[in-house]
Write an enzyme that holds these catalytic residues in place. Sequence first.
Site, PDB file in Angstrom:
ATOM      1  N   HIS A  17       3.972   7.205   5.231  1.00 42.24           N
ATOM      2  CA  HIS A  17       2.780   7.937   5.672  1.00 42.24           C
ATOM      3  C   HIS A  17       1.951   7.224   6.737  1.00 42.24           C
ATOM      4  CE1 HIS A  17       0.390   5.572   2.691  1.00 42.24           C
ATOM      5  NE2 HIS A  17      -0.620   5.840   3.509  1.00 42.24           N
ATOM      6  N   ASP A  46      -2.614   8.352  -1.221  1.00 39.83           N
ATOM      7  CA  ASP A  46      -3.010   7.316  -0.264  1.00 39.83           C
ATOM      8  C   ASP A  46      -4.462   6.905  -0.514  1.00 39.83           C
ATOM      9  OD1 ASP A  46      -3.319   5.823   2.202  1.00 39.83           O
ATOM     10  OD2 ASP A  46      -4.109   7.650   3.140  1.00 39.83           O
ATOM     11  N   GLU A 105       0.982   6.163  12.613  1.00 39.85           N
ATOM     12  CA  GLU A 105      -0.328   5.660  12.998  1.00 39.85           C
ATOM     13  C   GLU A 105      -0.292   4.166  13.322  1.00 39.85           C
ATOM     14  OE1 GLU A 105      -3.694   7.433  11.667  1.00 39.85           O
ATOM     15  OE2 GLU A 105      -4.408   6.281  13.393  1.00 39.85           O
ATOM     16  N   ASP A 106       0.393   3.401  12.488  1.00 37.96           N
ATOM     17  CA  ASP A 106       0.242   1.941  12.559  1.00 37.96           C
ATOM     18  C   ASP A 106       1.463   1.174  13.051  1.00 37.96           C
ATOM     19  OD1 ASP A 106      -2.312   2.218  11.560  1.00 37.96           O
ATOM     20  OD2 ASP A 106      -1.683   2.024   9.473  1.00 37.96           O
ATOM     21  N   ASP A 111     -20.539  15.829 -24.572  1.00 37.59           N
ATOM     22  CA  ASP A 111     -19.096  15.801 -24.311  1.00 37.59           C
ATOM     23  C   ASP A 111     -18.609  14.503 -23.693  1.00 37.59           C
ATOM     24  OD1 ASP A 111     -20.292  16.189 -21.898  1.00 37.59           O
ATOM     25  OD2 ASP A 111     -18.860  17.702 -21.209  1.00 37.59           O
ATOM     26  N   HIS A 137       0.828  -1.205   0.000  1.00 39.46           N
ATOM     27  CA  HIS A 137       0.000   0.000   0.000  1.00 39.46           C
ATOM     28  C   HIS A 137       0.867   1.262   0.000  1.00 39.46           C
ATOM     29  CE1 HIS A 137      -2.796   3.107   1.161  1.00 39.46           C
ATOM     30  NE2 HIS A 137      -2.188   3.274   2.327  1.00 39.46           N
TER      31      HIS A 137
HETATM   32 MN    MN Z   1      -2.479   4.746   3.950  1.00 38.08          MN
END
Ligand code: MN
Length: 531
Positions: free
Chosen positions: A85, A151, A89-90, A273, A61
């Site tokens: 990124h 992301d 957090e993880d 269009d 990811h």
């Molecule tokens: Mn992410």
Amino acid sequence: MAEKATSKNKTPTAPKALFDILEKMELKVQSDKDFVTRAYELARKAHRGQKRYSGEPYLNHVVCTALYLAKIGMGPTIVSAGLLHDTLEDSDITHEQIAQATSEEVANLVEGVTKLGHVRYHGMQRHTESLRKLFAATSQDVRVMLIKLADRLHNAHTLEFVPREDKRSRIAHETLEIYAPIADRLGMGVMKREIEDAVFPFAYPEEYKRTKQIFKEMGGEELKRLEHIHNNLRKKLGEYGVKKFRTMSRIKGLYSLYRKLERKNWDSAQINDIWALRIIVPTVSDCYTVLGIVHSEWRPLYGRLKDYIAAPKPNGYRSIHTTVHTGENDNIEIQIRTEEMHKEAQWGVASHFTYKEATTRGNHSRGGAMSWIRQFIPARIWMESQGHTENGENTYSNAETPEWLKNIGDPKLSSNSDPKAFLQDIKSDFFNFRVFVFTPRGDVIDLPINASPIDFAYAIHSEIGNHMSGAKVNGKLASLDTPLKNGDVVEITTSPKSHPTQKWLSLAKTSLAKRHIKAYLTPQGSHQTDS
Ligand code: MN
């Protein structure tokens, strides 16, 4: 943005993913390669053993996020922040560890992205609140939003693996209502389309099927016809002596088609269009030459010529659009622009952060940092900030013009000023020219500072403007001269009997509203249709 394949200098020991990123970035300097490599190694360590819903290693990811950033031309700092990124957090990785492996700047970017991670779409009533938070965060540093969008794009592409339908649906709506408008605001046309189309089936499954069917029905015939017109167009341009040009066709995104079908009561005959032809030429004057040729060969449809070069969209979009009649019942939209406009229309604000430009920025060969941001500011805002006014009316008082903008164009200031400090100013002031207000449904309308409910009404639709009878701001009745503030929710009431008056002209701030009011007040006024 260029995707040249360079298979030389392959590091056999480097994992394939890292190699792909480095290759896409076309890095020339070894220290830059080492920098990204350290970011990659730290991300690998942080996400070891973690899996995505799809069962893939979590690392995939962040690699996909970084690859996208590399693809749109971002340099080592942004790409590294893309790789890292999700670490704060993880995982147990700390701000200091990131700063040590890469730089303080990367650590700050990761921190910015982590904070954005807590913004969630909680249905309409809390929607505006989320958006406001996002815009506030973005205004601190636009680069954070670029990473967040990359992301979100990968999450959108892997949405099918998320368990539970309600969760997929929530993420899909959040993407459409919050992230797509931001990509649009940042001028990132390609990003906007990609994330919209990736989540569309999860947000509105029935509408998606119906739109796809209509697209299929219209598609086959259209394609043949398009080919024919395309060839004709190239031939004509040649006959008129236009030598330097390239053409391409573009297909409307499915979600964008769906939105338009909704506006046209699902009458596909009114959609001109789905396919459009683009002509890309070297200079602005070439654009107008080509427009002349197109209009002398094919009859333009009344009211469908839009000159976003002379009057760029608020997000900086520049191009000429015209719809022409090409025989029988056939109409086609033709878009004319320069290469530079094309690049900006695709990547918006990101096109000004590209690594290759950054490395040549130091020698001011193209006017340095000043010129790129100057180009990004819509011409109208630029003129107003410099004291030039449209029709003698000034929208921005000089007191409201941010320092950095006042100084642009001053050759002494632009060559001597510290690019870093300048970038800081840009990042924080970028959104200060505009106010973001919301419809009761939560759509974002982007207006100049001090815009009135009249501007808001015309920004939604000319008919709403022309029949406006009153306005509510944040649920309370408001006079038509109320200056709108960031985050206001504005509701317009209409009545068939209400019409613009001379006084509205002095209350309107946008040229769009003024144009419609003037057209209405002029007896033989033109009644153009908006699309
Ligand atoms: Mn992410």
